[in-house]
Design a protein around this motif. Structure first.
Motif, PDB file in Angstrom:
ATOM      1  N   LEU A 130       0.828  -1.202   0.000  1.00 23.07           N
ATOM      2  CA  LEU A 130       0.000   0.000   0.000  1.00 23.07           C
ATOM      3  C   LEU A 130       0.865   1.256   0.000  1.00 23.07           C
ATOM      4  O   LEU A 130       0.557   2.235  -0.682  1.00 23.07           O
ATOM      5  CB  LEU A 130      -0.921  -0.001   1.221  1.00 23.07           C
ATOM      6  N   GLN A 131       1.965   1.225   0.760  1.00 20.41           N
ATOM      7  CA  GLN A 131       2.866   2.376   0.800  1.00 20.41           C
ATOM      8  C   GLN A 131       3.496   2.612  -0.571  1.00 20.41           C
ATOM      9  O   GLN A 131       3.634   3.756  -1.007  1.00 20.41           O
ATOM     10  CB  GLN A 131       3.947   2.154   1.856  1.00 20.41           C
ATOM     11  N   GLU A 132       3.883   1.532  -1.232  1.00 15.38           N
ATOM     12  CA  GLU A 132       4.474   1.658  -2.572  1.00 15.38           C
ATOM     13  C   GLU A 132       3.451   2.217  -3.552  1.00 15.38           C
ATOM     14  O   GLU A 132       3.786   3.035  -4.416  1.00 15.38           O
ATOM     15  CB  GLU A 132       4.990   0.302  -3.038  1.00 15.38           C
ATOM     16  N   ARG A 133       2.205   1.783  -3.421  1.00 13.28           N
ATOM     17  CA  ARG A 133       1.157   2.311  -4.289  1.00 13.28           C
ATOM     18  C   ARG A 133       0.932   3.797  -4.024  1.00 13.28           C
ATOM     19  O   ARG A 133       0.750   4.591  -4.953  1.00 13.28           O
ATOM     20  CB  ARG A 133      -0.138   1.538  -4.077  1.00 13.28           C
ATOM     21  N   ILE A 134       0.949   4.162  -2.743  1.00 12.01           N
ATOM     22  CA  ILE A 134       0.777   5.574  -2.382  1.00 12.01           C
ATOM     23  C   ILE A 134       1.899   6.409  -2.991  1.00 12.01           C
ATOM     24  O   ILE A 134       1.656   7.504  -3.528  1.00 12.01           O
ATOM     25  CB  ILE A 134       0.738   5.740  -0.847  1.00 12.01           C
ATOM     26  N   GLU A 135       3.130   5.919  -2.934  1.00  6.59           N
ATOM     27  CA  GLU A 135       4.255   6.663  -3.489  1.00  6.59           C
ATOM     28  C   GLU A 135       4.118   6.807  -5.007  1.00  6.59           C
ATOM     29  O   GLU A 135       4.421   7.862  -5.565  1.00  6.59           O
ATOM     30  CB  GLU A 135       5.578   5.976  -3.130  1.00  6.59           C
ATOM     31  N   ARG A 136       3.673   5.738  -5.669  1.00 11.75           N
ATOM     32  CA  ARG A 136       3.452   5.837  -7.119  1.00 11.75           C
ATOM     33  C   ARG A 136       2.369   6.872  -7.433  1.00 11.75           C
ATOM     34  O   ARG A 136       2.501   7.666  -8.370  1.00 11.75           O
ATOM     35  CB  ARG A 136       3.037   4.472  -7.684  1.00 11.75           C
ATOM     36  N   GLU A 137       1.302   6.850  -6.631  1.00  6.94           N
ATOM     37  CA  GLU A 137       0.215   7.815  -6.829  1.00  6.94           C
ATOM     38  C   GLU A 137       0.709   9.240  -6.627  1.00  6.94           C
ATOM     39  O   GLU A 137       0.317  10.154  -7.352  1.00  6.94           O
ATOM     40  CB  GLU A 137      -0.932   7.506  -5.867  1.00  6.94           C
ATOM     41  N   VAL A 185       3.815  10.419  -7.111  1.00  6.60           N
ATOM     42  CA  VAL A 185       4.653  10.819  -8.247  1.00  6.60           C
ATOM     43  C   VAL A 185       3.787  11.078  -9.477  1.00  6.60           C
ATOM     44  O   VAL A 185       3.988  12.061 -10.203  1.00  6.60           O
ATOM     45  CB  VAL A 185       5.710   9.742  -8.542  1.00  6.60           C
ATOM     46  N   GLU A 186       2.818  10.203  -9.707  1.00  2.00           N
ATOM     47  CA  GLU A 186       1.942  10.384 -10.861  1.00  2.00           C
ATOM     48  C   GLU A 186       1.138  11.678 -10.749  1.00  2.00           C
ATOM     49  O   GLU A 186       0.958  12.398 -11.739  1.00  2.00           O
ATOM     50  CB  GLU A 186       1.004   9.185 -10.988  1.00  2.00           C
ATOM     51  N   ALA A 187       0.648  11.980  -9.555  1.00  2.67           N
ATOM     52  CA  ALA A 187      -0.134  13.201  -9.357  1.00  2.67           C
ATOM     53  C   ALA A 187       0.728  14.442  -9.555  1.00  2.67           C
ATOM     54  O   ALA A 187       0.320  15.409 -10.233  1.00  2.67           O
ATOM     55  CB  ALA A 187      -0.747  13.200  -7.955  1.00  2.67           C
ATOM     56  N   SER A 219       3.461  14.653 -11.320  1.00  3.05           N
ATOM     57  CA  SER A 219       3.827  14.729 -12.737  1.00  3.05           C
ATOM     58  C   SER A 219       2.678  15.296 -13.569  1.00  3.05           C
ATOM     59  O   SER A 219       2.892  16.087 -14.502  1.00  3.05           O
ATOM     60  CB  SER A 219       4.207  13.339 -13.259  1.00  3.05           C
ATOM     61  N   ALA A 220       1.447  14.882 -13.249  1.00  2.00           N
ATOM     62  CA  ALA A 220       0.275  15.377 -13.972  1.00  2.00           C
ATOM     63  C   ALA A 220       0.102  16.874 -13.767  1.00  2.00           C
ATOM     64  O   ALA A 220      -0.230  17.619 -14.700  1.00  2.00           O
ATOM     65  CB  ALA A 220      -0.972  14.624 -13.520  1.00  2.00           C
ATOM     66  N   PHE A 221       0.356  17.334 -12.532  1.00  2.75           N
ATOM     67  CA  PHE A 221       0.279  18.761 -12.229  1.00  2.75           C
ATOM     68  C   PHE A 221       1.324  19.530 -13.047  1.00  2.75           C
ATOM     69  O   PHE A 221       1.038  20.569 -13.656  1.00  2.75           O
ATOM     70  CB  PHE A 221       0.484  18.977 -10.739  1.00  2.75           C
ATOM     71  N   GLN A 222       2.537  19.012 -13.072  1.00  2.00           N
ATOM     72  CA  GLN A 222       3.612  19.659 -13.826  1.00  2.00           C
ATOM     73  C   GLN A 222       3.234  19.801 -15.301  1.00  2.00           C
ATOM     74  O   GLN A 222       3.390  20.869 -15.909  1.00  2.00           O
ATOM     75  CB  GLN A 222       4.892  18.829 -13.687  1.00  2.00           C
ATOM     76  N   SER A 223       2.702  18.718 -15.882  1.00  2.00           N
ATOM     77  CA  SER A 223       2.330  18.739 -17.304  1.00  2.00           C
ATOM     78  C   SER A 223       1.182  19.692 -17.571  1.00  2.00           C
ATOM     79  O   SER A 223       1.176  20.422 -18.573  1.00  2.00           O
ATOM     80  CB  SER A 223       1.951  17.325 -17.753  1.00  2.00           C
ATOM     81  N   ALA A 224       0.183  19.698 -16.682  1.00  3.71           N
ATOM     82  CA  ALA A 224      -0.990  20.548 -16.873  1.00  3.71           C
ATOM     83  C   ALA A 224      -0.623  22.028 -16.837  1.00  3.71           C
ATOM     84  O   ALA A 224      -1.162  22.837 -17.610  1.00  3.71           O
ATOM     85  CB  ALA A 224      -2.046  20.229 -15.813  1.00  3.71           C
ATOM     86  N   VAL A 225       0.290  22.391 -15.963  1.00  5.62           N
ATOM     87  CA  VAL A 225       0.719  23.793 -15.887  1.00  5.62           C
ATOM     88  C   VAL A 225       1.506  24.160 -17.143  1.00  5.62           C
ATOM     89  O   VAL A 225       1.316  25.228 -17.731  1.00  5.62           O
ATOM     90  CB  VAL A 225       1.546  24.044 -14.617  1.00  5.62           C
ATOM     91  N   ARG A 226       2.390  23.240 -17.574  1.00  5.32           N
ATOM     92  CA  ARG A 226       3.204  23.514 -18.759  1.00  5.32           C
ATOM     93  C   ARG A 226       2.341  23.698 -20.020  1.00  5.32           C
ATOM     94  O   ARG A 226       2.608  24.559 -20.850  1.00  5.32           O
ATOM     95  CB  ARG A 226       4.195  22.375 -18.979  1.00  5.32           C
ATOM     96  N   ASN A 227       1.321  22.858 -20.192  1.00  9.45           N
ATOM     97  CA  ASN A 227       0.522  22.952 -21.417  1.00  9.45           C
ATOM     98  C   ASN A 227      -0.627  23.951 -21.313  1.00  9.45           C
ATOM     99  O   ASN A 227      -1.415  24.101 -22.248  1.00  9.45           O
ATOM    100  CB  ASN A 227       0.007  21.569 -21.839  1.00  9.45           C
ATOM    101  N   GLY A 228      -0.732  24.611 -20.163  1.00 11.44           N
ATOM    102  CA  GLY A 228      -1.717  25.671 -20.010  1.00 11.44           C
ATOM    103  C   GLY A 228      -3.125  25.220 -19.687  1.00 11.44           C
ATOM    104  O   GLY A 228      -4.051  26.030 -19.648  1.00 11.44           O
ATOM    105  N   SER A 229      -3.300  23.926 -19.393  1.00 12.63           N
ATOM    106  CA  SER A 229      -4.645  23.444 -19.080  1.00 12.63           C
ATOM    107  C   SER A 229      -5.029  23.655 -17.611  1.00 12.63           C
ATOM    108  O   SER A 229      -6.199  23.521 -17.247  1.00 12.63           O
ATOM    109  CB  SER A 229      -4.772  21.964 -19.442  1.00 12.63           C
TER     110      SER A 229
END
Length: 281
Positions: free
Chosen positions: A225-232, A234-236, A238-248
């Motif tokens: 569960l801890q490993e899943r939380i860590e993956r979540e 990083v994924e979250a 990363s998604a924030f970083q991409s959304a800000v970069r592409n202006g969405s």
């Protein structure tokens, strides 16, 4: 629950006390787990665990989180290098609500604390910090000579005044035989069910470690569960970083807007003022 008065002179309630543990010897099999913070202690108490052991430095937080559970404060060697340090640490732990003390130090240290009528737990079998003396991390008491040496050690701890002893990586048959003859409350870790209390580390029980010791068993898989939380995480991120970069992002739903007429009035008035940052003449 038993009404008691702590060594720090405070009224309290406990699920077990020393007299209860002695009266229960050879009867109901009890449990002990580690708790190194309040969160672990609260979970242990909620699960109905009988006794908790923690390092003395964490005792205050553990006691607050598990106010009615029997708690032993471990006076670890590295934290208490001298006899005076042990006594000072013991006094502090008892004042903070410890029900018993644990030490791997000498019989003289056990006697010093026991002579003050403090409940003291010693340690026999494998003592990991001292494993160099027996050739490394291994079971102890697997030969008749070693098993008889354990008998002598039990007797010496009784004479020193200990009320309990942690028994680590000793053959179950040896502990069963000795337990029938000793007055000490035996806390078995890796020594089978021949003792009075079965002890495991919380992180091993909950499945929080990659390489648990052979004698442990995971009843959960918190590590997964801890490993899943860590993956979540990083994924979250990363998604924030991409959304800000592409202006969405920020999205319209999370953006504050003015009413059209207020915006029009603001822009009109703003146009009548000097640009921000312009120097006054």
């Amino acid at each position: 629950m038993r009404n008691i008065f702590t060594f720090g002179h405070r009224p309290a309630q406990r699920n077990w006390n020393v007299a209860d543990l002695r009266a229960n010897k050879g009867k109901l099999q009890l449990t002990e787990v580690t708790a190194m913070n309040g969160e672990q202690a609260a979970r242990a108490a909620a699960a109905g665990i009988d006794t908790i052991i923690t390092r003395s430095q964490m005792l205050k937080e553990v006691r607050e989180a598990a106010p009615k559970t029997f708690v032993t404060a471990a006076l670890m060697l590295i934290d208490h290098p001298t006899e005076n340090d042990v006594l000072t640490g013991a006094m502090r732990a008892l004042d903070e609500g410890a029900d018993a003390l644990y030490t791997t130090r000498s019989l003289d240290t056990i006697k010093m604390l026991a002579d003050l009528d403090f409940p003291v737990m010693g340690h026999v079998g494998l003592l990991p910090p001292y494993s160099t003396w027996i050739g490394g991390l291994r079971a102890y008491g697997t030969t008749a000579d070693e098993a008889m040496g354990l008998v002598d050690r039990f007797r010496a701890m009784e004479e020193a005044g200990a009320f309990a002893v942690e028994v680590e990586l000793v053959p179950q048959q040896v502990l069963e035989s000795i337990n029938k003859q000793t007055s000490l409350i035996t806390f078995s870790i890796g020594s089978g069910s021949g003792g009075d209390v079965t002890f495991l580390f919380s992180e091993d029980i909950c499945g929080e470690t990659n390489n648990p010791p052979r004698h442990a068993h995971a009843y959960g898989n918190v590590l997964r569960l801890q490993e899943r939380i860590e993956r979540e995480r990083v994924e979250a991120l990363s998604a924030f970083q991409s959304a800000v970069r592409n202006g969405s992002f920020p999205y319209k739903e999370v953006t504050i807007s003015m009413k059209p007429h207020e915006l029009e009035a603001f822009q009109a008035r703003l146009g009548e003022t000097a640009p921000l940052g312009a120097r006054k003449g």
